[in-house]
Motif scaffolding. Structure first.
Motif, mmCIF file in Angstrom:
data_model
loop_
_atom_site.group_PDB
_atom_site.id
_atom_site.type_symbol
_atom_site.label_atom_id
_atom_site.label_comp_id
_atom_site.label_asym_id
_atom_site.label_seq_id
_atom_site.Cartn_x
_atom_site.Cartn_y
_atom_site.Cartn_z
ATOM 1 N N ILE A 151 -8.945 10.223 1.153
ATOM 2 C CA ILE A 151 -9.025 8.576 0.523
ATOM 3 C C ILE A 151 -10.064 8.348 -0.642
ATOM 4 O O ILE A 151 -10.135 7.288 -1.293
ATOM 5 C CB ILE A 151 -10.403 8.050 2.231
ATOM 6 N N GLU A 152 -10.872 9.293 -1.237
ATOM 7 C CA GLU A 152 -11.488 9.111 -2.369
ATOM 8 C C GLU A 152 -10.134 9.434 -3.480
ATOM 9 O O GLU A 152 -10.521 8.418 -4.577
ATOM 10 C CB GLU A 152 -12.584 10.763 -2.843
ATOM 11 N N SER A 192 -7.795 8.282 -3.649
ATOM 12 C CA SER A 192 -6.593 6.830 -3.488
ATOM 13 C C SER A 192 -7.417 5.955 -3.269
ATOM 14 O O SER A 192 -6.972 5.279 -4.974
ATOM 15 C CB SER A 192 -6.421 6.786 -1.647
ATOM 16 N N GLU A 193 -8.941 6.141 -4.008
ATOM 17 C CA GLU A 193 -9.579 4.679 -3.729
ATOM 18 C C GLU A 193 -9.890 5.204 -5.925
ATOM 19 O O GLU A 193 -10.145 3.699 -6.757
ATOM 20 C CB GLU A 193 -10.996 4.736 -3.868
ATOM 21 N N ARG A 219 -9.386 3.087 10.260
ATOM 22 C CA ARG A 219 -10.972 3.164 9.435
ATOM 23 C C ARG A 219 -10.865 2.219 8.550
ATOM 24 O O ARG A 219 -10.142 1.968 7.472
ATOM 25 C CB ARG A 219 -11.010 4.157 8.594
ATOM 26 N N ARG A 220 -12.246 1.201 8.488
ATOM 27 C CA ARG A 220 -12.037 0.208 7.949
ATOM 28 C C ARG A 220 -11.984 0.190 6.506
ATOM 29 O O ARG A 220 -11.258 -0.826 5.883
ATOM 30 C CB ARG A 220 -13.243 -0.495 8.518
ATOM 31 N N GLN A 221 -12.209 1.212 5.670
ATOM 32 C CA GLN A 221 -12.280 1.307 5.309
ATOM 33 C C GLN A 221 -10.550 1.604 4.113
ATOM 34 O O GLN A 221 -10.238 1.639 3.130
ATOM 35 C CB GLN A 221 -12.760 2.643 3.962
ATOM 36 N N VAL A 222 -9.337 2.388 4.661
ATOM 37 C CA VAL A 222 -8.714 1.758 4.620
ATOM 38 C C VAL A 222 -7.846 0.857 4.752
ATOM 39 O O VAL A 222 -6.329 1.153 4.362
ATOM 40 C CB VAL A 222 -8.069 3.898 5.249
ATOM 41 N N ARG A 223 -7.694 0.746 5.867
ATOM 42 C CA ARG A 223 -6.640 -0.205 6.228
ATOM 43 C C ARG A 223 -5.714 -1.018 5.467
ATOM 44 O O ARG A 223 -4.750 -1.186 5.584
ATOM 45 C CB ARG A 223 -7.796 -1.717 7.062
ATOM 46 N N ASN A 273 -5.364 -0.619 2.451
ATOM 47 C CA ASN A 273 -4.833 0.013 1.772
ATOM 48 C C ASN A 273 -4.038 1.545 2.234
ATOM 49 O O ASN A 273 -4.448 2.004 1.552
ATOM 50 C CB ASN A 273 -5.851 0.634 0.793
ATOM 51 N N CYS A 274 -3.522 0.944 3.704
ATOM 52 C CA CYS A 274 -2.459 2.504 3.580
ATOM 53 C C CYS A 274 -1.081 1.195 4.470
ATOM 54 O O CYS A 274 -1.513 0.620 4.786
ATOM 55 C CB CYS A 274 -3.004 3.162 4.285
#
Length: 155
Positions: free
Chosen positions: A37-38, A40-41, A57-61, A63-64
Motif C-alpha cells: 500500500i505504501e 502504491s501511494e 480496506r478503505r484506503q485501497v478500494r 486504487n486497486c
C-alpha cells in the motif's frame, strides 16, 4: 493511456506477462500488505491483488483491481480488458525480471555475452540498464506472441 501497476505476491506470472506487453509493473514477492500500500501511494501505482481482505480496506478500494481468475491466463485477459491494454504496443520493451525499460545495445557489445549462434544470426540486441540482462529476437519471441494471442482470444 499507460497505467502503472504494483502486483501483490500472488500475481508473479501476471506481472511478468504484463511486462511482456510493455506494462510498467512492480512486483516484490516478499513484501506485505502495508508495504504494498505504501509503495502504491508513493508511486501512484494501481494495486493488482488476489487478496480479498486487502481490497476491503478503505484506503485501497479506489486504487486497486481485484484479480478474479485463479489461472494466470484468465488474469492476463481480465487486466488487459479492464484497462484496454494493447498487447502489441510495448511488446518486449521492458525487462521481464526487473521492469526497467530496455535500451538498444551495439551489436559488438553482445560478442561473448550471447551464444555464438545468436551473435552470428542476430543484428539487434537490447540490454536492461538495471540488471544487465540481454535480449534479442528469436523463436521465443514468436512463441510469446502466439501465447498472448491465445490468452486474449474471446472465451
Amino acid at each position: 493511456m499507460q497505467h502503472a501497476f504494483i502486483a501483490d505476491n500472488m500475481l508473479g506470472r501476471l506481472a511478468r506477462w504484463l511486462r511482456v506487453m510493455g506494462c510498467d509493473v512492480e512486483y516484490f514477492p516478499e513484501i506485505g500488505d502495508a508495504e504494498l500500500i505504501e509503495r502504491s501511494e508513493q508511486s501512484g501505482r494501481l494495486i493488482l491483488t488476489r487478496d480479498t481482505l486487502l481490497v476491503r480496506r478503505r484506503q485501497v478500494r479506489a486504487n486497486c483491481l481485484f484479480v478474479a481468475g485463479d489461472h494466470f491466463r484468465d488474469q492476463v485477459r481480465q487486466v488487459v480488458r479492464a484497462f484496454a491494454i494493447n498487447p502489441c504496443e510495448g511488446f518486449l520493451t521492458r525487462c521481464l525480471n526487473c521492469n526497467a525499460l530496455l535500451q538498444d545495445m551495439a551489436r559488438e557489445r553482445a560478442a561473448g555475452r550471447v551464444p555464438p549462434y545468436v551473435f552470428a544470426t542476430r543484428e539487434h540486441f537490447q540490454i536492461c540498464p538495471d540488471c544487465s540482462r540481454l535480449y534479442w529476437g528469436g523463436t521465443h519471441r514468436d512463441r510469446m506472441k502466439e501465447d498472448l494471442r491465445e490468452m486474449l482470444m474471446d472465451r
